[in-house]
Scaffold this motif. Structure first.
Motif, PDB file in Angstrom:
ATOM      1  N   ASN A  37      -5.555   4.416   6.845  1.00 13.29           N
ATOM      2  CA  ASN A  37      -4.546   5.445   7.083  1.00 13.29           C
ATOM      3  C   ASN A  37      -3.838   5.714   5.755  1.00 13.29           C
ATOM      4  OD1 ASN A  37      -2.343   7.002   7.751  1.00 13.29           O
ATOM      5  ND2 ASN A  37      -1.779   5.791   9.547  1.00 13.29           N
ATOM      6  N   PRO A  38      -4.081   6.862   5.125  1.00 15.54           N
ATOM      7  CA  PRO A  38      -3.570   7.103   3.774  1.00 15.54           C
ATOM      8  C   PRO A  38      -2.060   6.991   3.630  1.00 15.54           C
ATOM      9  CG  PRO A  38      -5.223   8.733   4.356  1.00 15.54           C
ATOM     10  CD  PRO A  38      -4.929   7.960   5.610  1.00 15.54           C
ATOM     11  N   SER A  39      -1.308   7.183   4.714  1.00 13.85           N
ATOM     12  CA  SER A  39       0.147   7.174   4.610  1.00 13.85           C
ATOM     13  C   SER A  39       0.772   5.827   4.974  1.00 13.85           C
ATOM     14  CB  SER A  39       0.730   8.265   5.513  1.00 13.85           C
ATOM     15  OG  SER A  39       0.430   7.997   6.879  1.00 13.85           O
ATOM     16  N   ALA A  40      -0.049   4.851   5.328  1.00 15.29           N
ATOM     17  CA  ALA A  40       0.488   3.578   5.828  1.00 15.29           C
ATOM     18  C   ALA A  40       0.829   2.621   4.692  1.00 15.29           C
ATOM     19  CB  ALA A  40      -0.518   2.930   6.766  1.00 15.29           C
ATOM     20  N   TRP A  41       1.733   1.712   4.994  1.00  9.19           N
ATOM     21  CA  TRP A  41       2.083   0.647   4.054  1.00  9.19           C
ATOM     22  C   TRP A  41       1.056  -0.474   4.162  1.00  9.19           C
ATOM     23  CZ3 TRP A  41       7.591  -0.484   2.372  1.00  9.19           C
ATOM     24  CH2 TRP A  41       8.380   0.674   2.393  1.00  9.19           C
ATOM     25  N   PHE A  42       0.954  -1.251   3.074  1.00  4.00           N
ATOM     26  CA  PHE A  42       0.195  -2.500   3.070  1.00  4.00           C
ATOM     27  C   PHE A  42      -1.268  -2.310   3.438  1.00  4.00           C
ATOM     28  CE2 PHE A  42       4.597  -3.810   4.421  1.00  4.00           C
ATOM     29  CZ  PHE A  42       5.007  -4.146   3.137  1.00  4.00           C
ATOM     30  N   GLN A  43      -1.830  -1.172   3.042  1.00  5.07           N
ATOM     31  CA  GLN A  43      -3.263  -0.948   3.184  1.00  5.07           C
ATOM     32  C   GLN A  43      -3.835  -0.624   1.803  1.00  5.07           C
ATOM     33  OE1 GLN A  43      -4.280   1.829   6.303  1.00  5.07           O
ATOM     34  NE2 GLN A  43      -2.787   0.951   7.716  1.00  5.07           N
ATOM     35  N   TYR A  44      -5.031  -1.164   1.523  1.00  2.00           N
ATOM     36  CA  TYR A  44      -5.587  -1.095   0.180  1.00  2.00           C
ATOM     37  C   TYR A  44      -7.052  -0.682   0.237  1.00  2.00           C
ATOM     38  CZ  TYR A  44      -1.466  -3.902  -0.992  1.00  2.00           C
ATOM     39  OH  TYR A  44      -0.182  -4.359  -1.149  1.00  2.00           O
ATOM     40  N   SER A  45      -7.475   0.094  -0.750  1.00  2.00           N
ATOM     41  CA  SER A  45      -8.903   0.310  -0.942  1.00  2.00           C
ATOM     42  C   SER A  45      -9.504  -0.952  -1.536  1.00  2.00           C
ATOM     43  CB  SER A  45      -9.146   1.498  -1.873  1.00  2.00           C
ATOM     44  OG  SER A  45      -8.724   1.171  -3.195  1.00  2.00           O
ATOM     45  N   VAL A  81      -3.731 -17.455   1.177  1.00  3.56           N
ATOM     46  CA  VAL A  81      -3.245 -16.880   2.423  1.00  3.56           C
ATOM     47  C   VAL A  81      -3.443 -15.362   2.363  1.00  3.56           C
ATOM     48  CG1 VAL A  81      -1.249 -16.572   3.939  1.00  3.56           C
ATOM     49  CG2 VAL A  81      -1.534 -18.708   2.643  1.00  3.56           C
ATOM     50  N   THR A  82      -4.187 -14.810   3.316  1.00  3.50           N
ATOM     51  CA  THR A  82      -4.402 -13.365   3.367  1.00  3.50           C
ATOM     52  C   THR A  82      -4.180 -12.879   4.796  1.00  3.50           C
ATOM     53  OG1 THR A  82      -6.788 -13.496   3.863  1.00  3.50           O
ATOM     54  CG2 THR A  82      -6.141 -13.554   1.531  1.00  3.50           C
ATOM     55  N   HIS A  83      -4.021 -11.578   4.925  1.00  2.00           N
ATOM     56  CA  HIS A  83      -3.999 -11.012   6.272  1.00  2.00           C
ATOM     57  C   HIS A  83      -5.420 -10.659   6.701  1.00  2.00           C
ATOM     58  CE1 HIS A  83      -2.640  -9.098   9.881  1.00  2.00           C
ATOM     59  NE2 HIS A  83      -3.217  -7.951   9.536  1.00  2.00           N
ATOM     60  N   ALA A  84      -6.086  -9.867   5.891  1.00  2.00           N
ATOM     61  CA  ALA A  84      -7.460  -9.468   6.190  1.00  2.00           C
ATOM     62  C   ALA A  84      -8.426 -10.596   5.847  1.00  2.00           C
ATOM     63  CB  ALA A  84      -7.827  -8.220   5.387  1.00  2.00           C
ATOM     64  N   PRO A  85      -9.601 -10.588   6.460  1.00  2.00           N
ATOM     65  CA  PRO A  85     -10.621 -11.575   6.110  1.00  2.00           C
ATOM     66  C   PRO A  85     -11.377 -11.170   4.851  1.00  2.00           C
ATOM     67  CG  PRO A  85     -11.441 -10.143   7.833  1.00  2.00           C
ATOM     68  CD  PRO A  85     -10.019  -9.720   7.582  1.00  2.00           C
ATOM     69  N   ALA A  86     -12.235 -12.051   4.401  1.00  2.00           N
ATOM     70  CA  ALA A  86     -13.159 -11.717   3.317  1.00  2.00           C
ATOM     71  C   ALA A  86     -14.338 -10.936   3.891  1.00  2.00           C
ATOM     72  CB  ALA A  86     -13.643 -12.994   2.626  1.00  2.00           C
ATOM     73  N   PHE A  87     -14.963 -10.143   3.052  1.00  2.00           N
ATOM     74  CA  PHE A  87     -16.093  -9.320   3.494  1.00  2.00           C
ATOM     75  C   PHE A  87     -17.220 -10.199   4.043  1.00  2.00           C
ATOM     76  CE2 PHE A  87     -20.155  -7.196   2.683  1.00  2.00           C
ATOM     77  CZ  PHE A  87     -19.955  -6.008   3.371  1.00  2.00           C
ATOM     78  N   GLY A 124       1.234  -7.946   7.046  1.00  2.00           N
ATOM     79  CA  GLY A 124      -0.021  -7.450   7.572  1.00  2.00           C
ATOM     80  C   GLY A 124      -0.071  -5.936   7.421  1.00  2.00           C
ATOM     81  N   ASN A 125      -0.649  -5.252   8.376  1.00  2.00           N
ATOM     82  CA  ASN A 125      -0.775  -3.806   8.283  1.00  2.00           C
ATOM     83  C   ASN A 125      -0.049  -3.054   9.396  1.00  2.00           C
ATOM     84  OD1 ASN A 125      -3.082  -5.031   9.846  1.00  2.00           O
ATOM     85  ND2 ASN A 125      -3.399  -2.899  10.413  1.00  2.00           N
ATOM     86  N   HIS A 126       0.580  -3.776  10.322  1.00  2.00           N
ATOM     87  CA  HIS A 126       1.236  -3.105  11.446  1.00  2.00           C
ATOM     88  C   HIS A 126       2.752  -3.143  11.304  1.00  2.00           C
ATOM     89  CE1 HIS A 126      -2.173  -1.927  13.759  1.00  2.00           C
ATOM     90  NE2 HIS A 126      -2.657  -3.160  13.804  1.00  2.00           N
ATOM     91  N   GLY A 127       3.238  -2.500  10.254  1.00  2.00           N
ATOM     92  CA  GLY A 127       4.675  -2.342  10.126  1.00  2.00           C
ATOM     93  C   GLY A 127       5.406  -3.645   9.914  1.00  2.00           C
ATOM     94  N   PHE A 128       6.577  -3.728  10.492  1.00  2.00           N
ATOM     95  CA  PHE A 128       7.530  -4.805  10.267  1.00  2.00           C
ATOM     96  C   PHE A 128       7.920  -4.860   8.795  1.00  2.00           C
ATOM     97  CE2 PHE A 128       6.945  -5.810  14.481  1.00  2.00           C
ATOM     98  CZ  PHE A 128       5.640  -6.121  14.774  1.00  2.00           C
TER      99      PHE A 128
END
Length: 208
Positions: free
Chosen positions: A102-110, A140-146, A56-60
């Protein structure tokens, strides 16, 4: 086939004796992200079934154990991000992360980043069609579809590229997390073209 899908929150009754009650009725374990490794490892070992996960987007993305050995993934299970798997006839694929806030975070995408991830997945799905007669059963995704279960703030906005994947490759299910559910009236299941989109937070049992 019965799939236990978990996401975003450790549930005390599953991280305990409740998991044993699912042993005889669960065939596959899937995590949609934002769960600590110890929880996934406990469920996988207790249920003794094949397990799959995405981040996901919250670490681990990096956990430290009591022995001070850092690991970058659970000790059990297969990371589904960007690949396809045939699990006893069930075709699985995954895409990790959420919209970049958050530009410095892992697992985040434009949005453009995720389009690239989706396009990289497409050849594998087309190969599935050649080998098995269909592209995909479960995305299987973490984020939903738009526009489906997402929220107006950037962190919880869904990806448009997921809509394209659903229209083009027609999986039976899109399973996602990321959107916490606190209201019983909140929509958690939506039909989009030929796909049932389901917010699994904090867990769901899916029968395929």
């Amino acid at each position: 086939m019965r799939i236990l899908v978990v996401s975003d929150e450790v549930e005390p009754h599953l991280y305990g004796p409740g998991a044993f009650k699912l042993q005889s009725t669960t065939d596959v374990l899937i995590s949609c992200g934002d769960l600590p490794f110890y929880y996934l490892e406990y469920l996988a070992s207790t249920l003794n079934v094949p397990s799959y996960f995405i981040f996901g987007n919250h670490g681990f993305e990096l956990e430290h154990r009591a022995d001070e050995i850092a690991i970058a993934h659970p000790r059990v299970g297969t990371n589904l991000h960007g690949i396809t798997i045939n699990e006893h006839g069930l075709l699985l694929a995954g895409l990790e992360g959420c919209m970049r806030y958050n530009p410095s975070a892992w697992f985040q995408y434009s949005e453009n980043d995720m389009w690239l991830q989706a396009l990289n997945l497409a050849p594998r799905l087309m190969m599935n069609r050649l080998r098995y007669g269909r592209y995909l059963d479960v995305l299987v995704t973490h984020a939903p579809a738009f526009g489906i279960h997402d929220q107006p703030d950037r962190a919880h906005t869904g990806f448009k590229s997921f809509l394209w994947l659903l229209r083009t490759f027609r999986p039976r299910y899109l399973l996602h997390g990321h959107i916490h559910v606190y209201n019983r009236n909140q929509v958690v299941a939506t039909r989009y073209h030929q796909t049932d989109v389901i917010n699994v937070y904090p867990h769901r049992v899916i029968e395929v």
